[in-house]
Design an enzyme around this catalytic site. Structure first.
Site, PDB file in Angstrom:
ATOM      1  CE1 TYR A 159      -3.714   2.545   0.935  1.00 19.92           C
ATOM      2  CE2 TYR A 159      -2.030   3.440   2.394  1.00 19.92           C
ATOM      3  CZ  TYR A 159      -3.242   3.563   1.746  1.00 19.92           C
ATOM      4  OH  TYR A 159      -3.982   4.713   1.913  1.00 19.92           O
ATOM      5  CE  LYS A 163      -3.331   5.674  -1.271  1.00 24.19           C
ATOM      6  NZ  LYS A 163      -4.378   6.450  -1.960  1.00 24.19           N
TER       7      LYS A 163
END
Length: 261
Positions: A159, A163
């Site tokens: 994740y 980002k």
């Protein structure tokens, strides 16, 4: 909210991806409150999207909900085109769609990688690509990163990488889009009181503290303001970056994390 703020987006049109709940819904509300017409993109929660459109309409705002999975660039393109067809122009893209992922390195699969990056990274890149032809000088793009791009959490590698890539895209696209008079920035939220936080909040805790500390206790010692953000507080950051108040800011990521340390 002052009368000047209420008029910041008067006559403007915005697209908000991931706009049916959480931060995206708060961003849509804030932009409409300040005068914008908004196309709300949603992947599957049609009921929530329709309820939000009705709420905004009842308050005198203009909004439309459009189903679009940002993992499919063609659907994102259709969302942008629908916004322009419905409202006649495009001034702001607020890219809020995203998915979470927690797992240890040894458990990450190529399918996990493709799924997370398809939404969090590729989805945002192609949202920009489809929006730019409709944005004139003064256009604003706000993407969504995360505090996780610059702070380590166990099991959050995939994740966080998706980002961090967004922050790099914003930095590099700022030079390219600056020639067109378009500003592009990102928001990196910290913990925010959304459905996603309720579902995943405990995963942010150090594994050695499992059963010894809950999220509310961690907030007291790990965040200067000692609480989660409200979605409306994060939405204020998106509205700032989307407005003329941030006219000389581009290529940057604004952290809204309550002073996480």
């Amino acid at each position: 909210m002052s009368s000047a703020q209420k008029a910041r987006f008067e006559g403007k049109v915005a697209v908000v991806t991931g706009g049916s709940r959480g931060i995206g819904a708060a961003v849509a509300r804030r932009l409409v409150q300040e005068g914008a017409a908004v196309a709300i993109g949603y992947r599957g929660n049609q009921e929530a999207a329709a309820a939000l459109v009705a709420e905004l309409g009842d308050g005198g705002g203009r909004a439309v909900a459009v189903q679009a999975d940002v993992a499919d660039p063609e659907q994102t393109g259709a969302l942008i085109e629908r916004a322009v067809a419905e409202f006649g122009r495009l001034d702001v893209l607020a890219s809020c769609a995203g998915i979470e992922h927690f797992d240890a390195l040894e458990n990450i699969t190529s399918a996990d990688f493709d799924r997370v990056f398809a939404v969090n990274t590729r989805g945002q890149l192609f949202a920009v690509q489809h929006a730019v032809p409709h944005l004139g000088a003064g256009g604003r793009i706000v993407l969504t990163s995360s505090v996780s791009a610059s702070k380590a959490f166990f099991g959050h590698t995939l994740y966080a990488a998706s980002k961090a890539a967004v922050e790099s895209m914003v930095l590099n696209l700022s030079a390219e889009l600056g020639r067109k008079g378009i500003a592009i920035n990102a928001i990196a939220p910290g913990g925010t009181a959304t459905d996603m936080a309720r579902e995943n909040g405990a995963s942010y805790l150090h594994p050695d503290l499992a059963g010894k500390q809950d999220l509310s206790e961690w907030l007291q010692v790990g965040v200067a303001l000692r609480r989660l953000a409200e979605p409306s507080e994060v939405a204020a950051g998106y509205a700032f970056l989307a407005s003329a108040d941030a006219a000389y800011m581009t290529g940057r990521t604004l952290q809204l994390d309550g002073g996480m340390f």
